[in-house]
Design a protein around this motif. Structure first.
Motif, short mmCIF file in Angstrom:
data_model
loop_
_atom_site.label_atom_id
_atom_site.label_comp_id
_atom_site.label_asym_id
_atom_site.label_seq_id
_atom_site.Cartn_x
_atom_site.Cartn_y
_atom_site.Cartn_z
N SER A 154 -4.97 -1.07 -9.19
CA SER A 154 -3.70 -0.76 -9.87
C SER A 154 -3.64 -1.42 -11.24
N THR B 4 -15.70 2.60 -13.79
CA THR B 4 -15.67 4.06 -13.97
C THR B 4 -14.90 4.43 -15.24
N THR C 69 -0.33 -7.26 -11.37
CA THR C 69 0.81 -6.74 -10.61
C THR C 69 1.83 -7.87 -10.51
N THR D 256 -10.23 -8.22 -8.25
CA THR D 256 -9.99 -9.08 -7.09
C THR D 256 -9.95 -8.28 -5.78
N THR D 257 -10.29 -6.98 -5.85
CA THR D 257 -10.47 -6.16 -4.64
C THR D 257 -11.82 -5.45 -4.80
P1 NAD Z 1 -4.10 -2.61 -5.66
O1 NAD Z 1 -4.69 -2.96 -6.96
O2 NAD Z 1 -2.89 -1.71 -5.64
O3 NAD Z 1 -3.74 -3.96 -4.91
C1 NAD Z 1 -2.88 -3.95 -3.76
C2 NAD Z 1 -2.08 -5.26 -3.72
O4 NAD Z 1 -2.96 -6.35 -3.43
C3 NAD Z 1 -1.42 -5.59 -5.06
O5 NAD Z 1 -0.16 -6.15 -4.82
C4 NAD Z 1 -2.37 -6.64 -5.65
O6 NAD Z 1 -1.72 -7.49 -6.55
C5 NAD Z 1 -2.82 -7.37 -4.39
N1 NAD Z 1 -4.10 -8.04 -4.55
C6 NAD Z 1 -5.19 -7.63 -5.26
N2 NAD Z 1 -6.17 -8.53 -5.14
C7 NAD Z 1 -5.73 -9.51 -4.33
C8 NAD Z 1 -6.31 -10.72 -3.82
N3 NAD Z 1 -7.57 -11.08 -4.10
N4 NAD Z 1 -5.56 -11.50 -3.01
C9 NAD Z 1 -4.29 -11.14 -2.68
N5 NAD Z 1 -3.68 -10.00 -3.12
C10 NAD Z 1 -4.40 -9.21 -3.93
O7 NAD Z 1 -5.15 -1.98 -4.63
P2 NAD Z 1 -6.61 -1.35 -4.85
O8 NAD Z 1 -6.96 -0.73 -3.56
O9 NAD Z 1 -7.54 -2.33 -5.45
O10 NAD Z 1 -6.38 -0.22 -5.94
C11 NAD Z 1 -5.79 1.03 -5.61
C12 NAD Z 1 -5.55 1.84 -6.87
O11 NAD Z 1 -6.76 1.93 -7.63
C13 NAD Z 1 -5.12 3.27 -6.60
O12 NAD Z 1 -4.09 3.63 -7.49
C14 NAD Z 1 -6.37 4.09 -6.85
O13 NAD Z 1 -6.08 5.42 -7.23
C15 NAD Z 1 -7.01 3.29 -7.95
N6 NAD Z 1 -8.49 3.49 -8.03
C16 NAD Z 1 -8.97 4.11 -9.15
C17 NAD Z 1 -10.33 4.32 -9.29
C18 NAD Z 1 -10.86 4.97 -10.54
O14 NAD Z 1 -12.07 5.03 -10.75
N7 NAD Z 1 -10.00 5.46 -11.41
C19 NAD Z 1 -11.22 3.88 -8.28
C20 NAD Z 1 -10.70 3.26 -7.16
C21 NAD Z 1 -9.31 3.07 -7.04
#
Ligand code: NAD
Length: 351
Positions: free
Chosen positions: A96, A125, A40, A117-118
């Motif tokens: 994302s 999946t 991102t 990183t989350t």
């Molecule tokens: P994200 O990836 O949108 O991250 C949110 C923000 O946090 C971003 O700006 C990112 O750069 C930042 N960030 C990430 N890791 C960080 C870290 N360690 N330190 C500081 N900042 C960090 O959020 P998310 O909740 O991980 O992902 C949500 C998205 O994933 C949604 O679009 C959801 O639909 C999708 N998702 C898909 C599946 C699937 O199986 N297809 C499963 C779960 C989630």
């Protein structure tokens, strides 16, 4: 024992502190030579640093990933893939970024290495959610499943506490619904229970000590397990409602899961009593109330009202979430879903 079918995921999982340093080795093991690193805008500097460490194995960085994988962003990234003649992608970030890597792989069959990183769980999946003209659609395909996942807890040390909490509850929701999934199997159940245990132990520690390496490793281990459950079995009411709220009312992804989980678990508690016993035991006996107490204790958001939803929105959400029939352990009707949403909106403890 009930009848079941089981299909193991072919992904390679690499886990441990410092293991992101193995990225170059993993690229070479895939017989690739030209990796495009994805991120991102927020994690651009980390992606650039990774590209530098990869040296000649990297053709650069595309740091345009955003939530919900809009098709326009995928098309811009595909252009960079083609110009740079990339032969694999390395996705560094949360769901994302993983989503963008999956969208590229779905269209090109390029191999993916994901460094999460989350705790979202998307990396394990074969599911891709993407948006086009404001509509979110979901596809499931073998090409979408990343080939390699490198879980390095060191990269999660700086994940803000609030995001750690909501992302953890997002992952736990995969496990709770996996326990009562119609197509569950003994392995998915073992993973779901162990994933819930890992988060139940690690999240309270992380709230007090965000840099606790052991708790970070336990949480990421939980994310792998819960994500794998999501990839392996079908989800039900909880995921349907979160998809509705995110898709039609633009509520924040992980936070919505965090608010809804105690309520959807309570809704299904009686109908899936036996399947939910191991989870209820982890959270003090009552699954809905226990999860709500846990969420409150770790400072999670508790109310849909805080996302700007109005009570009129709840009427529409209940209608959308029940317009197409789908399986859930407890039969669904619009009135009972409206009541469930009201409780989540008010933020009251479910029975
Ligand atoms: P994200 O990836 O949108 O991250 C949110 C923000 O946090 C971003 O700006 C990112 O750069 C930042 N960030 C990430 N890791 C960080 C870290 N360690 N330190 C500081 N900042 C960090 O959020 P998310 O909740 O991980 O992902 C949500 C998205 O994933 C949604 O679009 C959801 O639909 C999708 N998702 C898909 C599946 C699937 O199986 N297809 C499963 C779960 C989630």
């Amino acid at each position: 024992m009930k009848n079941f079918s089981y299909r193991g995921s072919p992904a390679r999982i690499v886990f441990g502190s410092g293991r992101s340093a193995d990225a170059a080795k993993e690229i070479e093991a895939l017989a690739c030579k030209r990796a495009l690193v994805l991120a991102t805008p927020h994690q651009k500097a980390d992606a650039e640093a990774l590209a530098v460490r990869l040296g000649a194995l990297s053709v650069g960085v595309f740091a345009g990933a955003v939530m919900h994988t809009p098709v326009e962003v995928t098309e811009a990234a595909l252009h960079v893939v083609s110009e740079s003649r990339a032969d694999c992608v390395v996705s560094l970030g949360g769901g994302s970024t993983t989503g963008l890597g999956k969208a590229i792989a779905y269209r090109t069959d390029l191999p993916q290495i994901v460094i999460p990183t989350t705790y979202a769980g998307s990396e394990v999946t074969p599911i891709l959610g993407q948006t086009e003209a404001g509509r979110k659609t979901t596809v499931r395909h073998d090409r979408i499943l990343p080939e390699v996942v490198i879980y390095d807890p060191d990269l999660t040390l700086g994940l803000p506490v609030a995001m750690s909490v909501t992302s953890g509850l997002n992952a736990m929701a995969h496990a709770v619904e996996g326990l009562y999934a119609q197509d569950r199997n003994p392995v998915s159940t073992l993973m779901a229970v162990e994933g819930l245990r890992a988060f139940a132990e690690s999240l309270p520690t992380l709230v007090k000590s965000p840099h606790d390496g052991q708790a970070r490793a336990d949480a990421l281990y939980g994310a792998w397990l819960c994500g794998t459950v999501l990839g392996a079995v079908g989800m039900a009411l909880h995921h349907k409602i979160c998809h509705t709220l995110g898709g039609s009312f633009d509520t924040p992804h992980a936070e919505t899961h965090a608010v809804m989980l105690p309520h959807t678990a309570a809704f299904n508690a009686e109908a899936a009593r036996e399947e939910l016993v191991p989870a209820a035991q982890i959270f003090g006996g009552s699954i809905g109330g226990g999860l709500w107490d846990f969420a409150k204790a770790i400072g999670a958001p508790l109310s849909l009202r805080d996302f700007g939803l109005t009570e009129a929105d709840l009427d529409r959400a209940a209608a959308i979430a029940t317009e197409n029939p789908y399986w859930n352990p407890r039969p669904i009707d619009q009135a009972s879903i409206r009541t469930l949403l009201q409780q989540a909106w008010e933020g009251v403890r479910p029975d």
